[in-house]
Structures are given as C-alpha cells and as structure tokens.
Design an enzyme around this catalytic site. Structure first.
Site, mmCIF file in Angstrom:
data_model
loop_
_atom_site.group_PDB
_atom_site.id
_atom_site.type_symbol
_atom_site.label_atom_id
_atom_site.label_comp_id
_atom_site.label_asym_id
_atom_site.label_seq_id
_atom_site.Cartn_x
_atom_site.Cartn_y
_atom_site.Cartn_z
ATOM 1 N N MET A 61 2.196 -17.410 -12.138
ATOM 2 C CA MET A 61 1.864 -16.170 -11.431
ATOM 3 C C MET A 61 0.356 -15.916 -11.503
ATOM 4 O O MET A 61 -0.102 -14.787 -11.257
ATOM 5 C CB MET A 61 2.638 -14.991 -12.025
ATOM 6 C CG MET A 61 4.149 -15.168 -11.862
ATOM 7 S SD MET A 61 5.055 -13.620 -11.877
ATOM 8 C CE MET A 61 4.651 -13.007 -13.491
ATOM 9 N N LEU A 108 -4.716 -17.326 -14.922
ATOM 10 C CA LEU A 108 -4.461 -18.508 -15.748
ATOM 11 C C LEU A 108 -5.204 -18.466 -17.077
ATOM 12 O O LEU A 108 -6.318 -17.970 -17.162
ATOM 13 C CB LEU A 108 -4.877 -19.767 -14.965
ATOM 14 C CG LEU A 108 -4.148 -19.973 -13.635
ATOM 15 C CD1 LEU A 108 -4.638 -21.251 -12.967
ATOM 16 C CD2 LEU A 108 -2.634 -20.000 -13.802
ATOM 17 N N HIS A 109 -4.538 -18.993 -18.090
ATOM 18 C CA HIS A 109 -5.140 -19.115 -19.416
ATOM 19 C C HIS A 109 -4.802 -20.498 -19.957
ATOM 20 O O HIS A 109 -4.132 -21.290 -19.280
ATOM 21 C CB HIS A 109 -4.641 -17.998 -20.337
ATOM 22 C CG HIS A 109 -3.149 -17.864 -20.380
ATOM 23 N ND1 HIS A 109 -2.321 -18.854 -20.871
ATOM 24 C CD2 HIS A 109 -2.318 -16.881 -19.955
ATOM 25 C CE1 HIS A 109 -1.069 -18.476 -20.781
ATOM 26 N NE2 HIS A 109 -1.027 -17.287 -20.209
ATOM 27 N N GLY A 122 -2.672 -21.540 -21.922
ATOM 28 C CA GLY A 122 -1.243 -21.875 -21.929
ATOM 29 C C GLY A 122 -0.860 -22.534 -20.607
ATOM 30 O O GLY A 122 -0.250 -23.613 -20.584
ATOM 31 N N HIS A 123 -1.249 -21.904 -19.494
ATOM 32 C CA HIS A 123 -0.969 -22.494 -18.180
ATOM 33 C C HIS A 123 -1.649 -23.866 -18.058
ATOM 34 O O HIS A 123 -1.057 -24.823 -17.564
ATOM 35 C CB HIS A 123 -1.531 -21.609 -17.053
ATOM 36 C CG HIS A 123 -0.929 -20.242 -16.963
ATOM 37 N ND1 HIS A 123 -1.650 -19.100 -17.210
ATOM 38 C CD2 HIS A 123 0.327 -19.835 -16.632
ATOM 39 C CE1 HIS A 123 -0.878 -18.043 -17.025
ATOM 40 N NE2 HIS A 123 0.328 -18.460 -16.682
ATOM 41 N N GLN A 183 11.056 -10.441 -9.581
ATOM 42 C CA GLN A 183 11.354 -10.548 -11.022
ATOM 43 C C GLN A 183 10.805 -9.375 -11.826
ATOM 44 O O GLN A 183 10.970 -9.331 -13.037
ATOM 45 C CB GLN A 183 10.865 -11.886 -11.579
ATOM 46 C CG GLN A 183 9.358 -12.024 -11.707
ATOM 47 C CD GLN A 183 8.972 -13.449 -12.050
ATOM 48 O OE1 GLN A 183 9.154 -14.359 -11.240
ATOM 49 N NE2 GLN A 183 8.459 -13.660 -13.248
ATOM 50 N N LEU A 215 -0.621 -16.883 -26.071
ATOM 51 C CA LEU A 215 -1.431 -16.539 -24.897
ATOM 52 C C LEU A 215 -0.519 -16.004 -23.808
ATOM 53 O O LEU A 215 0.593 -16.487 -23.603
ATOM 54 C CB LEU A 215 -2.177 -17.767 -24.384
ATOM 55 C CG LEU A 215 -3.226 -18.391 -25.299
ATOM 56 C CD1 LEU A 215 -4.020 -19.449 -24.525
ATOM 57 C CD2 LEU A 215 -4.169 -17.359 -25.870
ATOM 58 N N SER A 216 -1.007 -14.987 -23.113
ATOM 59 C CA SER A 216 -0.246 -14.384 -22.026
ATOM 60 C C SER A 216 -1.241 -13.748 -21.058
ATOM 61 O O SER A 216 -2.299 -13.274 -21.488
ATOM 62 C CB SER A 216 0.671 -13.295 -22.600
ATOM 63 O OG SER A 216 1.058 -12.385 -21.593
ATOM 64 N N ARG A 228 -0.984 -11.068 -19.817
ATOM 65 C CA ARG A 228 -1.064 -9.645 -20.170
ATOM 66 C C ARG A 228 -2.020 -9.390 -21.343
ATOM 67 O O ARG A 228 -2.399 -8.253 -21.582
ATOM 68 C CB ARG A 228 0.320 -9.091 -20.479
ATOM 69 C CG ARG A 228 1.198 -9.009 -19.234
ATOM 70 C CD ARG A 228 2.569 -8.451 -19.533
ATOM 71 N NE ARG A 228 3.325 -8.227 -18.313
ATOM 72 C CZ ARG A 228 4.248 -9.049 -17.830
ATOM 73 N NH1 ARG A 228 4.514 -10.184 -18.446
ATOM 74 N NH2 ARG A 228 4.885 -8.758 -16.715
HETATM 75 P P1 AMP Z 1 3.562 -17.021 -15.798
HETATM 76 O O1 AMP Z 1 2.299 -17.177 -15.021
HETATM 77 O O2 AMP Z 1 3.462 -16.019 -16.897
HETATM 78 O O3 AMP Z 1 4.771 -16.863 -14.912
HETATM 79 O O4 AMP Z 1 3.782 -18.396 -16.565
HETATM 80 C C1 AMP Z 1 3.801 -19.629 -15.883
HETATM 81 C C2 AMP Z 1 4.241 -20.705 -16.845
HETATM 82 O O5 AMP Z 1 3.327 -20.762 -17.934
HETATM 83 C C3 AMP Z 1 5.624 -20.444 -17.459
HETATM 84 O O6 AMP Z 1 6.349 -21.664 -17.522
HETATM 85 C C4 AMP Z 1 5.297 -19.924 -18.823
HETATM 86 O O7 AMP Z 1 6.305 -20.144 -19.778
HETATM 87 C C5 AMP Z 1 4.048 -20.728 -19.156
HETATM 88 N N1 AMP Z 1 3.251 -20.080 -20.199
HETATM 89 C C6 AMP Z 1 2.841 -18.785 -20.236
HETATM 90 N N2 AMP Z 1 2.179 -18.545 -21.386
HETATM 91 C C7 AMP Z 1 2.173 -19.714 -22.086
HETATM 92 C C8 AMP Z 1 1.654 -20.101 -23.361
HETATM 93 N N3 AMP Z 1 1.000 -19.253 -24.144
HETATM 94 N N4 AMP Z 1 1.837 -21.391 -23.762
HETATM 95 C C9 AMP Z 1 2.510 -22.272 -22.973
HETATM 96 N N5 AMP Z 1 3.020 -21.964 -21.755
HETATM 97 C C10 AMP Z 1 2.860 -20.697 -21.328
#
Ligand code: AMP
Length: 286
Positions: free
Chosen positions: A30, A33-34, A36-37, A61, A184-185, A187
C-alpha cells in the site's frame, strides 16, 4: 522501471513476459515504503526474472472510522526506492480501475478470518482477499512475497490461493524491525523517536513471552498476562488483544505443546500497531 496504471495493460505485459519463458515475482503493497517492504522486493529479485510491485491503498480493507484518509502516501519517494532496487514494473491502479462502478464481487475466506485481526476488524480480510485475488489475476506472478509482520494475512492468503487454485507460490519473509525492536510499519511515520521507543514495548513483551515458552511455561494464560503487564506498563498504550494461537491453523491455544504464534494489537497514542512472534516449547522461534 515502468509504471502501469491499467489492469488490462498489466495483464498483457505479464502474458508477454510468460510467453518469453520468464518468471514474475510480485510484491503487493500500500506504499509509504520502508525497509520491511524493500526486504520483500529484494527477496522477490532472487525469486523471479521480472519483479513487479504494486502500490494501491485498498479502501475495502479499511473499516469505518479507520485511517484510510490519512494513510501515508509518499509516491515519488516510493518510486525512487523501487528504481534503486531495479524493479521492472510498478502497478499503480486507482480506485476506478480496481473497483469500477457496478463492482459487485468479493472474495471471502472463512474461519481463520474471524479471530485476531478479523475479530477486531470484521470486514478487513474480505477486503484483503478481494484485492489480493484481483492483483494476482492482473499481475499473474509465479511467486508472491508477503511479510510475516502480518502473519494472519499471510496465512489467509495462502489458504485463499490453495482453495481457489491460484497458480502462484506464496513466500513469507521475516519481519524487519527498528533497532529498538519495533516492527517497521508505514504507520510508524506518525511517531516521534520517543514514541518509537515507547512502542517497542510490544516487541519486548512478545520476546518475553517467547522466553517463557522456551523455558517450559505451557499455560498460555500465564504467558499472556506477563506480556500484558510489560505492554501495559508503557505510557500511552491501549491493548486490543494479546493472543497465543496455533502457528498454522490459528486455533486458540491453552496449553502450549507445539509451535505457536504470539500476536498483539496495541494502540499507542491512538495509532493501532500489530506485531507477532513465533515460539516453540523448548527452543527459540524466529
Ligand atoms: P502494506 O503496505 O502494509 O500492505 O504491506 C505490504 C507487505 O509488506 C505485506 O506483505 C506486509 O506484511 C509487508 N510488511 C509490512 N511491514 C513489514 C515489516 N516490518 N517487515 C517485513 N514485511 C513487512
């Protein structure tokens, strides 16, 4: 990197890639990006000849009263980061492309979506499975990479892919964390360094739970109450749930005798955060 906004165009590009005998590895996101992405994108790079990433803030969602409107959007920065990682295609649809007028079809996975996040956010997974099914149909990847950070989401998507015979391999990559341990998030952007430090109590609580399980505690109530105490002690936290579930089926676990998922949903200063950790009795989880 080529940006593609139309589903039909993306589908015909994907068909061309496959005709050439090349494989596609896909990372749905979504945006905002950080690391984690980006770790998922790096993993995808190793798994396919062509890497496709999608950025789409999927309104179905988000529940009423959730942060859809103020969800962080950092498109130009995201594009720069993806280019640096040699991403081949960015699929960037808008709402009218994903849910055109007259749209009526939703995908629902039952049972495992009514616990944990699904209990707190009853319409969330219906939105997730719908958008992921659509994205998989559009991008037609051989491999799709998801994060362990959203453990229930990864389990639900794996179930949907198996149940609907979608020809894709689902890979789940480890959670990337701040130095303090906070997962990481997108948010986390709302937080100051001081809030990030406070929010790290979630990981510390989960880690303590894993330690207890590793050291032989089998009563999940005991483990949960210790985690609760640690998170509750931090200022500004409101706990939604701390739960111990079977790592594969998500069945609630009372006596811990097999691998479990310890998960937590906590609001810190009004921002909702989730995290999880796996634990096995008598050994360290990941
Ligand atoms: P999102 O943009 O939050 O919908 O996340 C996209 C993808 O990135 C999803 O598969 C999440 O599980 C993954 N993701 C989000 N945060 C992390 C993180 N800290 N470490 C690894 N994957 C992550």
């Amino acid at each position: 990197m080529r940006t593609v906004k139309k589903a039909k165009r993306m589908q015909s590009l994907a068909a061309g890639i496959k005709r050439d005998g090349r494989t596609i590895a896909f990372v749905p996101t979504m945006g905002a990006l950080h690391e984690g992405h980006l770790s998922l994108v790096r993993r995808a790079r190793k798994l396919g000849d062509i890497v496709a990433v999608s950025i789409y803030v999927n309104r179905t969602q988000f529940g009423p009263g959730e942060d859809l409107k103020k969800y962080p959007r950092t498109l130009e920065r995201d594009k720069r980061l993806l280019r640096l990682l040699d991403v081949d295609y960015l699929f960037l649809p808008d709402d009218s492309e994903m849910y055109p007028s007259g749209y009526l079809t939703y995908v629902e996975t039952e049972g495992i979506t009514s616990v944990l996040e699904g209990k707190s956010r009853p319409t969330h997974f219906r939105g997730v499975t719908t958008v992921v099914a659509k994205l998989l149909n559009i991008v037609q990847p051989d491999v799709a990479v998801f994060g362990q950070k959203d453990a229930q989401q990864a389990i639900v998507i794996s179930r949907m892919v198996a149940d609907l015979n979608i020809p894709v391999k689902v890979i789940v990559a480890p959670t990337v964390r701040e130095k303090t341990g906070l997962a990481l998030s997108s948010r986390n952007r709302y937080f100051s360094p001081e809030q990030i430090r406070r929010a790290s109590c979630i990981y510390h609580g989960l880690k303590r739970g894993r330690e207890l399980i590793n050291s032989g505690v089998t009563d999940s109530k005991k483990v949960v109450s210790e985690i609760l105490r640690i998170i509750d002690d931090a200022e500004g936290t409101t706990i939604d749930y701390i739960s111990i579930n079977d790592a594969n089926t998500l069945d609630h676990v009372r006596k811990i005798t097999r691998e479990v998922l310890i998960s937590a949903a906590v609001e810190l200063d009004g921002v909702r955060l989730i995290d999880n950790i796996k634990a096995k009795p008598g050994r360290t989880g990941c």
